[in-house]
Design a protein around this motif. Structure first.
Motif, PDB file in Angstrom:
ATOM      1  N   PRO A 160     -24.488 -16.766 -20.677  1.00 16.48           N
ATOM      2  CA  PRO A 160     -25.638 -17.159 -19.853  1.00 16.48           C
ATOM      3  C   PRO A 160     -26.544 -15.938 -19.650  1.00 16.48           C
ATOM      4  N   TYR A 161     -27.709 -15.964 -20.266  1.00 16.76           N
ATOM      5  CA  TYR A 161     -28.560 -14.776 -20.247  1.00 16.76           C
ATOM      6  C   TYR A 161     -29.263 -14.655 -18.904  1.00 16.76           C
ATOM      7  N   PRO A 162     -29.088 -13.529 -18.184  1.00 17.95           N
ATOM      8  CA  PRO A 162     -29.698 -13.375 -16.866  1.00 17.95           C
ATOM      9  C   PRO A 162     -31.231 -13.316 -16.940  1.00 17.95           C
ATOM     10  N   ARG A 163     -31.848 -13.513 -15.801  1.00 14.70           N
ATOM     11  CA  ARG A 163     -33.291 -13.263 -15.709  1.00 14.70           C
ATOM     12  C   ARG A 163     -33.491 -11.751 -15.645  1.00 14.70           C
ATOM     13  N   ILE A 164     -34.230 -11.227 -16.605  1.00 11.40           N
ATOM     14  CA  ILE A 164     -34.451  -9.785 -16.684  1.00 11.40           C
ATOM     15  C   ILE A 164     -35.596  -9.413 -15.753  1.00 11.40           C
ATOM     16  N   LEU A 165     -35.319  -8.556 -14.794  1.00 12.42           N
ATOM     17  CA  LEU A 165     -36.345  -8.119 -13.855  1.00 12.42           C
ATOM     18  C   LEU A 165     -37.232  -7.068 -14.517  1.00 12.42           C
ATOM     19  N   VAL A 166     -38.535  -7.283 -14.463  1.00 14.14           N
ATOM     20  CA  VAL A 166     -39.481  -6.336 -15.050  1.00 14.14           C
ATOM     21  C   VAL A 166     -40.332  -5.746 -13.947  1.00 14.14           C
ATOM     22  N   VAL A 167     -40.485  -4.436 -13.975  1.00 20.16           N
ATOM     23  CA  VAL A 167     -41.239  -3.736 -12.942  1.00 20.16           C
ATOM     24  C   VAL A 167     -42.355  -2.901 -13.566  1.00 20.16           C
ATOM     25  N   THR A 168     -42.008  -2.083 -14.533  1.00 23.51           N
ATOM     26  CA  THR A 168     -42.978  -1.183 -15.143  1.00 23.51           C
ATOM     27  C   THR A 168     -43.698  -1.862 -16.310  1.00 23.51           C
ATOM     28  N   ALA A 169     -44.758  -1.218 -16.776  1.00 23.38           N
ATOM     29  CA  ALA A 169     -45.482  -1.729 -17.945  1.00 23.38           C
ATOM     30  C   ALA A 169     -44.580  -1.760 -19.170  1.00 23.38           C
ATOM     31  N   ALA A 170     -43.731  -0.745 -19.307  1.00 25.50           N
ATOM     32  CA  ALA A 170     -42.806  -0.714 -20.447  1.00 25.50           C
ATOM     33  C   ALA A 170     -41.835  -1.892 -20.392  1.00 25.50           C
ATOM     34  N   ASP A 171     -41.324  -2.183 -19.202  1.00 26.32           N
ATOM     35  CA  ASP A 171     -40.463  -3.360 -19.028  1.00 26.32           C
ATOM     36  C   ASP A 171     -41.168  -4.620 -19.522  1.00 26.32           C
ATOM     37  N   ARG A 172     -42.391  -4.787 -19.092  1.00 24.16           N
ATOM     38  CA  ARG A 172     -43.133  -6.013 -19.382  1.00 24.16           C
ATOM     39  C   ARG A 172     -43.459  -6.145 -20.863  1.00 24.16           C
ATOM     40  N   LEU A 173     -43.581  -5.019 -21.541  1.00 21.75           N
ATOM     41  CA  LEU A 173     -43.846  -5.060 -22.971  1.00 21.75           C
ATOM     42  C   LEU A 173     -42.593  -5.358 -23.788  1.00 21.75           C
ATOM     43  N   VAL A 174     -41.462  -4.745 -23.411  1.00 18.67           N
ATOM     44  CA  VAL A 174     -40.285  -4.749 -24.285  1.00 18.67           C
ATOM     45  C   VAL A 174     -39.229  -5.773 -23.873  1.00 18.67           C
ATOM     46  N   GLN A 175     -38.901  -5.838 -22.594  1.00 17.96           N
ATOM     47  CA  GLN A 175     -37.744  -6.619 -22.185  1.00 17.96           C
ATOM     48  C   GLN A 175     -37.828  -8.115 -22.527  1.00 17.96           C
ATOM     49  N   PRO A 176     -38.994  -8.763 -22.405  1.00 15.83           N
ATOM     50  CA  PRO A 176     -39.036 -10.194 -22.746  1.00 15.83           C
ATOM     51  C   PRO A 176     -38.789 -10.483 -24.219  1.00 15.83           C
ATOM     52  N   LEU A 177     -38.840  -9.464 -25.075  1.00 14.10           N
ATOM     53  CA  LEU A 177     -38.585  -9.690 -26.493  1.00 14.10           C
ATOM     54  C   LEU A 177     -37.147 -10.126 -26.748  1.00 14.10           C
ATOM     55  N   LEU A 178     -36.220  -9.767 -25.859  1.00 13.22           N
ATOM     56  CA  LEU A 178     -34.824 -10.146 -26.058  1.00 13.22           C
ATOM     57  C   LEU A 178     -34.681 -11.662 -26.149  1.00 13.22           C
ATOM     58  N   GLN A 179     -35.194 -12.353 -25.135  1.00  5.67           N
ATOM     59  CA  GLN A 179     -35.090 -13.814 -25.145  1.00  5.67           C
ATOM     60  C   GLN A 179     -35.994 -14.418 -26.213  1.00  5.67           C
ATOM     61  N   TRP A 180     -37.194 -13.859 -26.387  1.00  5.81           N
ATOM     62  CA  TRP A 180     -38.125 -14.401 -27.371  1.00  5.81           C
ATOM     63  C   TRP A 180     -37.540 -14.362 -28.779  1.00  5.81           C
ATOM     64  N   GLY A 249     -29.428 -18.304 -18.131  1.00  5.00           N
ATOM     65  CA  GLY A 249     -28.758 -17.943 -16.887  1.00  5.00           C
ATOM     66  C   GLY A 249     -29.712 -17.408 -15.850  1.00  5.00           C
ATOM     67  N   SER A 250     -31.014 -17.714 -15.976  1.00  4.30           N
ATOM     68  CA  SER A 250     -32.005 -17.128 -15.078  1.00  4.30           C
ATOM     69  C   SER A 250     -31.837 -17.586 -13.634  1.00  4.30           C
ATOM     70  N   ARG A 251     -31.205 -18.758 -13.432  1.00  6.58           N
ATOM     71  CA  ARG A 251     -30.948 -19.222 -12.066  1.00  6.58           C
ATOM     72  C   ARG A 251     -29.584 -18.769 -11.555  1.00  6.58           C
ATOM     73  N   LEU A 252     -28.825 -18.162 -12.437  1.00  9.87           N
ATOM     74  CA  LEU A 252     -27.481 -17.721 -12.058  1.00  9.87           C
ATOM     75  C   LEU A 252     -27.396 -16.219 -11.819  1.00  9.87           C
ATOM     76  N   ALA A 253     -28.261 -15.450 -12.465  1.00  6.74           N
ATOM     77  CA  ALA A 253     -28.104 -13.998 -12.409  1.00  6.74           C
ATOM     78  C   ALA A 253     -29.435 -13.306 -12.670  1.00  6.74           C
ATOM     79  N   THR A 254     -29.585 -12.131 -12.082  1.00  2.00           N
ATOM     80  CA  THR A 254     -30.716 -11.260 -12.386  1.00  2.00           C
ATOM     81  C   THR A 254     -30.172  -9.932 -12.889  1.00  2.00           C
ATOM     82  N   CYS A 255     -30.991  -9.246 -13.678  1.00  2.00           N
ATOM     83  CA  CYS A 255     -30.553  -7.982 -14.262  1.00  2.00           C
ATOM     84  C   CYS A 255     -31.736  -7.039 -14.375  1.00  2.00           C
ATOM     85  N   ARG A 256     -31.592  -5.854 -13.798  1.00  2.00           N
ATOM     86  CA  ARG A 256     -32.579  -4.770 -13.975  1.00  2.00           C
ATOM     87  C   ARG A 256     -31.924  -3.759 -14.892  1.00  2.00           C
TER      88      ARG A 256
END
Length: 375
Positions: A160-180, A249-256
Motif C-alpha cells: 500500500p503506497y503511502p501518500r508522499i508529503l511534499v514540501v520543497t520545490a524539489a519534492d514537488r518535482l521529483v516525488q510524484p514521479l514514483l506513483q506516476w 495507501g494514501s488514506r492509510l499512511a503518510t511519508c516524508r
C-alpha cells in the motif's frame, strides 16, 4: 508534422493507461468491518532515526482492530540515540520489543539484513508481517485494513503506497514521479495475474506479507545484496508462486521521505541504477521519456515562433496530455496535482539527470547510504 502526431498518439495511449490503472485496477484498502483475527508482527528497522521515529512509533501503538499486534523494533547501529527515543515512547508497553542489530555480514546490504533480523526474531505465531519505515505515519486502522486486503485478495505480498508529503520545490518535482511511473507504465491487473517476476513493483515504506509466502520466497536472504530490496522481494515472492499487488495507501499512511534536496538527490542516486539495470536500457528509457514528455512543449514553442500553427497545436496537445497523466496519478494517490503537474517536463529532466548521476557515481564506486556502501 507526422513525427509530432506520433508523439501525440504515444502520450495519449500512456495517459489512457494511467486512467484505466487508477480508475479500475488500483486497490484501495478500506477499514475492515471486523477486527483482524490473526497475530500480526509490525517490523520497524531504524538507523539514526531519533528525529523521525516518535510519530511513527506512536502511530503504531495507536493501531485499532488488530488485537494480536506486536511491534518489533531493530536499532541498526544508530549513533544518534535512536534506541533511547524508542524506549521513551514505548515505555513499558508489552507489545513493543526493541532489538539491537548486528552489522551486516559479507554479501549483505544494511536494509535487507535489518529486515531479515526483524523477521527472524518476530513472534513465531505471527502469520502476517508488516514492514514499516521510520518516515511513515500510519492512520489508526492502517494495519487492519492492509492485512484484511491481503487476506481478501489471497495475496502473499501487498504494497500500500503511502501518500508522499511534499514540501520543497524539489519534492514537488521529483516525488510524484514514483506513483506516476508505475501507474503509467505498469499494467496493474497483469502484474497481479501474471507469474512473471519482471512484472513486479513494491515500496518498502509500508509492506504487508503473508509470513508463509515470505518464507517460501526465502525472505530477505533472497535479496541480501539488492539495493531495491522491496522490488526484488516482490519478484522473489512471485518466483515462489505467490501473488503480489500494489495499492493506494494514501488514506492509510503518510511519508516524508527526505528533509531536503541533498537527501532527496542522494536517495534517488543510490538506487536509480538498480531500477534500470544496464546503462543502455537506462539511456533508452530516459531518452523516450524526454521525447514523449519534454520535447512537446519545446516543439510547441518553436513551431509557434515559426508560424506552423498545426504543428504547434499538436505538440501543445501532447504536452497537455502528459500533464493530464501526471494529474490523474496525483489525484489517484492523494498527491498534489495543481499546479505541480504543469511542470511535468521539468520533472522528467530532473529524473534523467539523477539517473545519469546514479550511473556515474556507481561506476566510480562512490555510492553510499547512511554511511555504508551500496555497491
Amino acid at each position: 508534422m507526422s513525427g509530432v502526431l506520433v508523439l501525440l498518439l504515444g502520450v495519449a495511449v500512456l495517459t489512457a493507461h494511467t486512467l484505466v490503472n487508477a480508475g479500475r485496477w488500483l486497490r484501495r484498502p478500506a477499514v475492515p468491518p471486523a477486527p483482524v483475527d490473526e497475530p500480526v508482527a509490525v517490523l520497524l528497522p531504524l538507523r539514526d532515526e531519533a528525529a523521525r521515529v516518535t510519530p511513527c512509533l506512536r502511530a503504531l501503538l495507536a493501531q485499532r482492530g488488530v488485537p494480536g499486534l506486536r511491534v518489533v523494533v531493530l536499532d541498526d547501529g544508530s549513533t544518534d540515540g535512536t534506541a533511547e527515543v524508542v524506549r521513551a515512547v514505548a515505555g513499558d508497553d508489552p507489545r513493543v520489543t526493541l532489538l539491537r542489530g548486528a552489522a551486516p555480514p559479507p554479501g549483505w546490504l544494511g536494509k535487507p539484513y535489518a529486515c531479515w533480523q526483524l523477521a527472524s526474531r518476530a513472534d513465531p505465531a505471527a502469520t502476517a508481517l508488516v514492514f514499516v519505515d521510520a518516515d511513515v505515519v500510519l492512520a489508526p486502522d492502517a494495519v487492519a485494513a492492509a492485512v484484511t486486503e491481503l487476506r481478501a485478495a489471497r495475496l502473499a505480498l501487498l504494497s500500500p503506497y503511502p501518500r508522499i508529503l511534499v514540501v520543497t520545490a524539489a519534492d514537488r518535482l521529483v516525488q510524484p514521479l514514483l506513483q506516476w511511473l508505475w501507474l503509467t507504465f505498469l499494467p496493474l491487473r497483469a502484474m497481479e495475474r501474471s507469474p512473471r517476476p519482471s512484472l513486479a513493483a513494491a515500496g518498502g515504506q509500508f509492506l504487508v506479507l503473508d509470513r508463509a509466502g515470505y518464507e517460501r520466497a526465502g525472505g530477505h536472504v533472497a535479496v541480501a545484496d539488492k539495493v531495491l530490496e522491496d522490488v526484488e522481494l516482490a519478484r522473489a515472492v512471485k518466483r515462489a508462486g505467490g501473488r503480489i499487488a500494489l495499492a493506494d495507501g494514501s488514506r492509510l499512511a503518510t511519508c516524508r521521505m527526505y528533509d531536503n534536496w541533498p537527501q532527496l538527490r542522494d536517495g534517488y542516486t543510490k538506487s536509480l541504477w538498480a531500477s534500470f539495470g544496464h546503462p543502455v536500457a537506462a539511456a533508452v528509457v530516459v531518452a523516450l521519456l524526454l521525447l514523449l514528455y519534454t520535447a512537446p512543449p519545446l516543439l510547441a514553442v518553436g513551431a509557434l515562433a515559426a508560424g506552423a500553427a498545426p504543428v504547434a497545436a499538436a505538440a501543445a496537445a501532447a504536452y497537455l496530455l502528459g500533464v493530464a497523466g501526471r494529474a490523474i496519478s496525483a489525484r489517484a494517490t492523494g498527491g498534489r496535482w495543481w499546479p505541480d503537474s504543469l511542470a511535468h517536463p521539468v520533472s522528467v529532466v530532473v529524473l534523467g539527470w539523477l539517473t545519469l548521476r546514479s550511473y556515474h557515481l556507481r561506476k566510480r564506486r562512490r555510492l553510499t547510504w547512511r554511511g555504508r556502501p551500496v555497491t
